[in-house]
Motif scaffolding. Structure first.
Motif, PDB file in Angstrom:
ATOM      1  N   UNK A 162      22.989 -12.310  13.151  1.00 20.10           N
ATOM      2  CA  UNK A 162      22.501 -13.464  12.402  1.00 20.10           C
ATOM      3  C   UNK A 162      23.506 -14.605  12.364  1.00 20.10           C
ATOM      4  N   UNK A 163      24.773 -14.265  12.598  1.00 20.06           N
ATOM      5  CA  UNK A 163      25.818 -15.275  12.493  1.00 20.06           C
ATOM      6  C   UNK A 163      26.584 -15.362  13.802  1.00 20.06           C
ATOM      7  N   UNK A 164      26.972 -16.557  14.138  1.00 22.07           N
ATOM      8  CA  UNK A 164      27.758 -16.769  15.343  1.00 22.07           C
ATOM      9  C   UNK A 164      29.192 -16.342  15.091  1.00 22.07           C
ATOM     10  N   UNK A 165      29.772 -15.673  16.068  1.00 23.55           N
ATOM     11  CA  UNK A 165      31.146 -15.193  15.928  1.00 23.55           C
ATOM     12  C   UNK A 165      32.115 -16.263  16.417  1.00 23.55           C
ATOM     13  N   UNK A 166      32.963 -16.733  15.500  1.00 23.96           N
ATOM     14  CA  UNK A 166      33.973 -17.756  15.809  1.00 23.96           C
ATOM     15  C   UNK A 166      35.277 -17.362  15.120  1.00 23.96           C
ATOM     16  N   UNK A 167      36.012 -16.401  15.702  1.00 22.04           N
ATOM     17  CA  UNK A 167      37.208 -15.882  15.031  1.00 22.04           C
ATOM     18  C   UNK A 167      38.230 -16.952  14.667  1.00 22.04           C
ATOM     19  N   UNK A 168      38.351 -17.971  15.486  1.00 14.98           N
ATOM     20  CA  UNK A 168      39.373 -18.985  15.217  1.00 14.98           C
ATOM     21  C   UNK A 168      38.875 -20.176  14.444  1.00 14.98           C
ATOM     22  N   UNK A 169      37.635 -20.145  14.008  1.00 18.54           N
ATOM     23  CA  UNK A 169      37.075 -21.302  13.312  1.00 18.54           C
ATOM     24  C   UNK A 169      37.658 -21.436  11.910  1.00 18.54           C
ATOM     25  N   UNK A 170      37.495 -22.592  11.367  1.00 15.25           N
ATOM     26  CA  UNK A 170      37.931 -22.845   9.999  1.00 15.25           C
ATOM     27  C   UNK A 170      36.698 -23.167   9.158  1.00 15.25           C
ATOM     28  N   UNK A 171      36.481 -22.385   8.136  1.00 15.27           N
ATOM     29  CA  UNK A 171      35.328 -22.592   7.273  1.00 15.27           C
ATOM     30  C   UNK A 171      35.767 -23.425   6.067  1.00 15.27           C
ATOM     31  N   UNK A 172      35.144 -24.566   5.921  1.00 12.56           N
ATOM     32  CA  UNK A 172      35.493 -25.439   4.809  1.00 12.56           C
ATOM     33  C   UNK A 172      34.630 -25.117   3.592  1.00 12.56           C
ATOM     34  N   UNK A 173      35.223 -25.030   2.426  1.00  9.90           N
ATOM     35  CA  UNK A 173      34.410 -24.822   1.225  1.00  9.90           C
ATOM     36  C   UNK A 173      33.515 -26.019   0.974  1.00  9.90           C
ATOM     37  N   UNK A 174      32.348 -25.744   0.405  1.00 15.32           N
ATOM     38  CA  UNK A 174      31.422 -26.835   0.109  1.00 15.32           C
ATOM     39  C   UNK A 174      31.893 -27.631  -1.087  1.00 15.32           C
ATOM     40  N   UNK A 175      32.599 -26.968  -1.986  1.00 12.20           N
ATOM     41  CA  UNK A 175      33.144 -27.648  -3.171  1.00 12.20           C
ATOM     42  C   UNK A 175      34.244 -26.784  -3.765  1.00 12.20           C
ATOM     43  N   UNK A 176      34.779 -27.248  -4.869  1.00 12.06           N
ATOM     44  CA  UNK A 176      35.767 -26.467  -5.624  1.00 12.06           C
ATOM     45  C   UNK A 176      35.443 -26.599  -7.106  1.00 12.06           C
ATOM     46  N   UNK A 177      35.734 -25.527  -7.844  1.00  8.39           N
ATOM     47  CA  UNK A 177      35.574 -25.594  -9.291  1.00  8.39           C
ATOM     48  C   UNK A 177      36.528 -24.585  -9.919  1.00  8.39           C
ATOM     49  N   UNK A 178      36.894 -24.789 -11.152  1.00  6.82           N
ATOM     50  CA  UNK A 178      37.789 -23.835 -11.814  1.00  6.82           C
ATOM     51  C   UNK A 178      37.032 -22.581 -12.258  1.00  6.82           C
ATOM     52  N   UNK A 179      37.673 -21.436 -12.076  1.00  8.19           N
ATOM     53  CA  UNK A 179      37.172 -20.159 -12.564  1.00  8.19           C
ATOM     54  C   UNK A 179      38.217 -19.594 -13.506  1.00  8.19           C
ATOM     55  N   UNK A 180      37.781 -19.106 -14.648  1.00  3.93           N
ATOM     56  CA  UNK A 180      38.731 -18.594 -15.635  1.00  3.93           C
ATOM     57  C   UNK A 180      39.097 -17.158 -15.313  1.00  3.93           C
TER      58      UNK A 180
END
Length: 367
Positions: free
Chosen positions: A291-309
Motif C-alpha cells: 500500500x505504501x511506496x518504499x523510500x528508505x532515504x526519504x524524509x517525511x515532513x510532519x504536517x504540523x507540530x503541537x505540544x503534548x504533555x
C-alpha cells in the motif's frame, strides 16, 4: 489461545474514592461516551485525558469528521478527579493516562511471567482503536524491543474473523498414567481416535470435506501430584510403546524451558490429564497488496507540530504526522503523533517507528 482481559480502553471511566485514582472497569461506552463526545456524558474517561494531554487533536478526530469538546473533557476531569484528589487538572489527566497504561502493561507482565515466559523475548502486537496511544509507553516499561501496530489495528478482530481457518476442537479429561504398558497405549489411542472422529464429523456437518482438513493433537501433562498441566503438541493421533520415552523427554524439555533449569523431576511419574484434537480446514485468503511506496532515504515532513504533555517533562513540542503522508522505510523519531481516521499512535520522546509497504508500523519503544 489464552485470553486475559481487563476493562481498559478509550471509554474507561476514571474515578477516585478520595484517596486513590482508579481507571475502569466501568466504561462510558459509545453512548453517551466520553465527556468530550458532547453526548451528555459527564464521567471523565481515558479519551478525555488524551484530549487534554494533546495526544488526540479534538479538531481532527475521526479524520476531522467528528469534533470533540476539550472544555467538557476538562470539566469532567477537574470535577471527578482533580478536585477530589487536590491535583491540577493537567496532572490528573496525566495520572489517568499513567494508570490505564500501567494496567495494560501489568496484565501483559502477569500473563507472560505467570506462564513462565519472559516478556522481553516477545514482540508486542498492538491493536484496537486505542492501543496505539499507549503501546510504546508500556512496551518500554516491560523491556520489549519491538511493537507492531498492524494496518488494520482498529478492526483487527473483525479481520481475524474474516481470514480465520475453520476449526473444530474437541477435548476430553481422562487422567492416564504415562507408562509403556498396553493399557496406556490402548487408552490414549482410543481417546484420540474418538476425538478425531468427532472433530471431522463437525466439519462434515458444516458442509466441508473432512479429507481436506489437517488434524492436530495435544496432550496436557503433569507430574503426579501437581495441580497444573503443561500443554504439549503431539504429531499424530496414535501412541506406541517406544513413544513414551520421547513424550516424557518432550514434556521435560518444555517444562524446564518454562520453569527454569533444575525444575524437572526424572524420578517422578507423569500423567496425561486431558486430550485435545483439532480439525482445521484452511480457507482461501486474499493476498495482501503493498500500500505504501518504499523510500528508505526519504524524509517525511510532519504536517504540523503541537505540544503534548508528558508527566515529569511538561509540555513537549511534538511532530504530528498524517497517515496519508507516510512512506515505507524512513524512521519517525519521537516525540511524535501519527494521526489516522481510525486510531492515534503516540511515540514518546525515546521511541521511533518505521512503516512497511503493507502499512504496519514497527515501533522501537526505546528504554
Amino acid at each position: 489461545i489464552k485470553v486475559v482481559t481487563i476493562g481498559a480502553g478509550g471509554g474507561s471511566i476514571a474515578w477516585t474514592d478520595g484517596y486513590r485514582l482508579q481507571v475502569g472497569p466501568q466504561s462510558a461506552g459509545a453512548d453517551p461516551g466520553p465527556a468530550c463526545y458532547g453526548r451528555g456524558g459527564t464521567e471523565p474517561t481515558v479519551t478525555d485525558a488524551l484530549v487534554l494531554l494533546g495526544i488526540i487533536d479534538p479538531e481532527n478526530f475521526f479524520g476531522g469528521r467528528y469534533a470533540l469538546d476539550r472544555a467538557q473533557a476538562r470539566a469532567a476531569v477537574e470535577a471527578r478527579v482533580a478536585v477530589p484528589l487536590g491535583l491540577d487538572t493537567l496532572e490528573a489527566a496525566a495520572g489517568i493516562y499513567e494508570v490505564v497504561t500501567a494496567r495494560m502493561g501489568d496484565l501483559i507482565r502477569k500473563a507472560t511471567v505467570e506462564s513462565g515466559h519472559d516478556p522481553r523475548e516477545f514482540c508486542l502486537l498492538s491493536y484496537g482503536g486505542a492501543g496505539g496511544a499507549h503501546c510504546a509507553v508500556f512496551a518500554a516499561q516491560l523491556g520489549l524491543k519491538r511493537v507492531i501496530v498492524p494496518y488494520a489495528a482498529s478492526v483487527f478482530s473483525a479481520l481475524g474473523v474474516a481470514l480465520s481457518d475453520i476449526a473444530s476442537r474437541h477435548a476430553r479429561s481422562a487422567p492416564v498414567a504415562l507408562e509403556e504398558g498396553a493399557a496406556t497405549i490402548e487408552t490414549v489411542n482410543s481417546i484420540f481416535a474418538d476425538l478425531e472422529q468427532r472433530a471431522l464429523a463437525d466439519l462434515r456437518a458444516s458442509g466441508l470435506d473432512p479429507a481436506e482438513a489437517a488434524v492436530h493433537y495435544t496432550v496436557e501433562m503433569r507430574y503426579v501430584g501437581q495441580m497444573n498441566e503443561v500443554s504439549l503438541p503431539w504429531p499424530r493421533g496414535c501412541l506406541v510403546a517406544s513413544d513414551v520415552a520421547g513424550l516424557r523427554a518432550a514434556f521435560e524439555a518444555l517444562y524446564q524451558q518454562r520453569y527454569g533449569a533444575g525444575t524437572i523431576r526424572r524420578e517422578t511419574p507423569l500423567e496425561i490429564i486431558s486430550f485435545r484434537t483439532e480439525a482445521v480446514k484452511a480457507t482461501d485468503k486474499p493476498d495482501f497488496a503493498p500500500m505504501f511506496e518504499e523510500k528508505p532515504g526519504a524524509r517525511i515532513e510532519p504536517r504540523s507540530r503541537r505540544p503534548v504533555y508528558v508527566r515529569g517533562k511538561g509540555w513537549t513540542e511534538t511532530a504530528i504526522y498524517a497517515w496519508a503522508d507516510l512512506v515505507a522505510g524512513p524512521p519517525l523519531a519521537g516525540p511524535a503523533v501519527v494521526e489516522r481516521e481510525s486510531t492515534t499512535i503516540w511515540l514518546p520522546p525515546q521511541a521511533s517507528a518505521t512503516l512497511d509497504v503493507y502499512g504496519n508500523l514497527a515501533i522501537d519503544p526505546g528504554s
